[in-house]
Design a protein around this motif. Sequence first.
Motif, short mmCIF file in Angstrom:
data_model
loop_
_atom_site.label_atom_id
_atom_site.label_comp_id
_atom_site.label_asym_id
_atom_site.label_seq_id
_atom_site.Cartn_x
_atom_site.Cartn_y
_atom_site.Cartn_z
N GLU A 149 0.82 -1.21 0.00
CA GLU A 149 0.00 0.00 0.00
C GLU A 149 0.86 1.26 0.00
O GLU A 149 0.35 2.37 -0.08
CB GLU A 149 -0.92 0.01 1.22
N GLY A 150 2.17 1.06 0.16
CA GLY A 150 3.07 2.20 0.00
C GLY A 150 3.60 2.74 1.32
O GLY A 150 3.09 2.46 2.39
N GLY A 151 4.67 3.53 1.17
CA GLY A 151 5.39 4.02 2.34
C GLY A 151 4.63 5.04 3.15
O GLY A 151 4.79 5.13 4.35
N ARG A 152 3.78 5.82 2.49
CA ARG A 152 3.09 6.89 3.21
C ARG A 152 2.16 6.31 4.28
O ARG A 152 2.14 6.75 5.42
CB ARG A 152 2.28 7.74 2.23
N ARG A 153 1.39 5.31 3.87
CA ARG A 153 0.47 4.71 4.82
C ARG A 153 1.21 4.02 5.95
O ARG A 153 0.80 4.03 7.09
CB ARG A 153 -0.45 3.71 4.11
N LYS A 154 2.35 3.42 5.59
CA LYS A 154 3.12 2.71 6.60
C LYS A 154 3.66 3.70 7.63
O LYS A 154 3.62 3.46 8.82
CB LYS A 154 4.27 1.96 5.93
N LYS A 155 4.12 4.84 7.10
CA LYS A 155 4.67 5.85 8.00
C LYS A 155 3.58 6.37 8.94
O LYS A 155 3.79 6.51 10.14
CB LYS A 155 5.26 7.01 7.18
N ALA A 156 2.42 6.61 8.36
CA ALA A 156 1.30 7.09 9.17
C ALA A 156 0.97 6.07 10.25
O ALA A 156 0.74 6.41 11.41
CB ALA A 156 0.09 7.34 8.28
#
Lengths: 440, 405
Positions: A149-156
């Motif tokens: 789902e990508g790095g942005r969601r993981k970071k969030a």
Amino acid sequence: MQGDNFNKPDTMFTGNLSGEPIRVKIIGVGGAGTNAIDRLKLSDLTEVHLASVNTDMQALANSLVSEKIMIGRGVTRGMGTGGEIALGRDAVEADRPALEKLVNGCDLVFIVAGLGGGTGSGAAPLIAELAAAQGALTIAFTMLPFTFEGGRRKKAADEAMGLLRKSCDAVIPLPNDVLLQTEGDEATVLDAFGMADDWIRRAIQSICAMLLKTGLINQDFSSLKQVFVERGGKTVFSLGYANGENAVQQALDDLLLCPLLHIQEYSKKADNLLVQITGGTDLTMGKVNQIMATVSEKLGCRDNIVMGATIDESRTNSVEIVVIGTTVLSKKSNYEKPPAAAVSHNSDEPLVLDEPEQAEALGKTPAPPEDFTRSRYEVHESKLKKKKQQANLFDQNEFMFLSEEEQRGFFDNTERNLYDGEDLDVPTYLRRGIKINLKE
Amino acid sequence: MSQSKIIGAVEIGTAKTVVLVGELVGDSTCNIIGKGACSSQGIKKGEVHDFKAASNCTHAAILAAEKSAQVTIDSIYLAQTGRHLKGSFNRGMAQVSSSHNIVGRQDIERAVEDAKCKQLPVERVYIHHIRNPFYLDGQQVDEPLHMEGSRLEVGYWSVHGSERKLSDQIRVINAFGLNVEDMIISSIAAGSMVTEESEKQAGVLVLDIGCGTTDYVVYKDGYIVQTGVIPVGGDHLTNDLSIGLRVNRKHAEYLKLNYGHALVNKKARDEKVWLIGDFTIGDRNLPRFAICQILNARLEELFKIVKKELGRLGTRDYLPAGVKLVGGTSQLPGIDLLAGEALNLEASLGRSPDWVQEGLRGPDYSTALGLLHYALTGHQDGDVQQTSSKGLLRKVARMLNLNFS
């Protein structure tokens, strides 16, 4: 005569017996949380209240839960946050009074949220904070996004996890990557999410059953609180289930094979442990003892175990084990020692040693050249410790069991191996969502 | 015999520490007179993780090597790997100063200075400055001295590493009472052994997939144009298997070596393998398909990363000689096929040249052999490209060596 006595409200008997019931509330936050709550079918636990909190009016309208709270009407106009965490936070702030009312008077609050999106990541930590502030034992179940789902969601999700760990008594992460593993090749997306729901259901049900049902070994609310004395640490969470002739052993195997025990979001050892065993009428004390011995050995906890066992007549020949453990941050050194040392260890002595002192204590057994090392650079204590465990490891190799060191994951105390936001030490198949089917 | 010098080539690998003893006679001959090896401990992903354990196994290997050669080693050439090694390409430029537009010695020096002058952050030191060809007014020239032109450019591939990590390894050698003469990054050492001059000219990628790291080097026109370390190796394969199949490391390693394959064979979907195979308690059978799936996913990702790191250098046109696989993990069946497919290059397994003694031809020794090769060529004053920055390199090693008097 007797009947009369019982019906009178103000006799000594009834007054004592009814008391204040424990109020348990399960709150689903955000889209994923609301969905999970909807599918949560707790069998015969009427005392538990369900609630949904969301910013998306449409999703909330479709929810089957009786208590629904729409937040941030002024912020999002009922249309969801679209993944904006700041919006999720604003929405909670805007409707703080309603949420305070929601958690008011609860003794035990479960928060179920999917992290990575706006409402889940933004609102869940604040709701947890509110619940904890008014004294409830707060346990959060969080579904973590797929790596793809990508790095942005993981970071969030990572950020929200950090916040949740601060305010919750326990945070139990359920990475979607791992969920995918537990299902077969033909599993649909629904099946995979169903699995997450099932895990959440079993965990909540176990805790509730422990509190609300009278069991073979009964536990009350205060002893439950003992497990979650300190906040901020990693948790251990595992489920095992089996039925049939050799149910106890199979349930233990299932418990130890639980994929959640083998990923980095979890600690492999616990300082405080909650073990709930549910079995049929054939659950004997001997079986309970066998389970407890294995669990405490494998999870390295001997001091603080809260155990409950309940009997469910409909579950003859089957055993279910649920383990929830917490680690105490300041005592980390305690559980990393080999079990032999842990037994003789006097728990009264101060556990937090100064680094040089500890290095010395542990370095004494090997030959002196160690001094040479320390004189120039301080050696991280984990390096010294590993050496000591080596002896232990060789003993274990004689048997065909997982040794302590091996269970902890090979790369655990090395630097994280980041490349493009992904940790390369984590198995690729997990990050890519490739299903590994062990059973045919 | 006064001219001969005994040197040790040491590679502290994640799986195995290998030592070769070479006798340098004069300036042109190196006789390999001893070898020693010891399985490594305390090394993870190519870096020293447990100093004492790493020292013990390294010392055991050096001792074994000295014993087999019946000599004492004078100094050590040490291979370096680990994710802390980084490389960058720096260009230097100088306007030709003489009025006839003839390139003079000082013009070359200025261009070289310009390329090397990039400062590093604290705690990082240069290990290699590898010269790439000169360009005179945009024309590639091998030797610009006395040629005519106005603008001289030169490129350097500079490899630098963390001072602390480098000194960790040097201290391991120092603790044995030996000095590190020089350090060479593993990829260059291995690369120099398994490639031929013609391949280096055409363009070739050498991929050394070891136990803890994957080191690569790209040759083009005879020069080293890029090197790199990806901290993924055989250990990761084992760890993935151990987590995915929920078995311990020992069994995971056994499964990898005996049943592993880099490609997923759809036909063998139902094949089962025994975990231990002797009907012990705890033995269970596992689908081979799952083993291959896990290995395939990891290796495919590794090759994808390599491809990404190479960027425009990773094309078939740039590397007509393809990719050569060396290192312990390259022994996994099917890995060459997967590499060829994932990198879209001609893939083959690298071999040490035929003049190497039979027992040293395996992938275990290619890096150590490369070190000896390097030690030998470094002693010649010829214009071997990778040693052009010899002086500085020595300095680094000397700087990090502890004083032994």
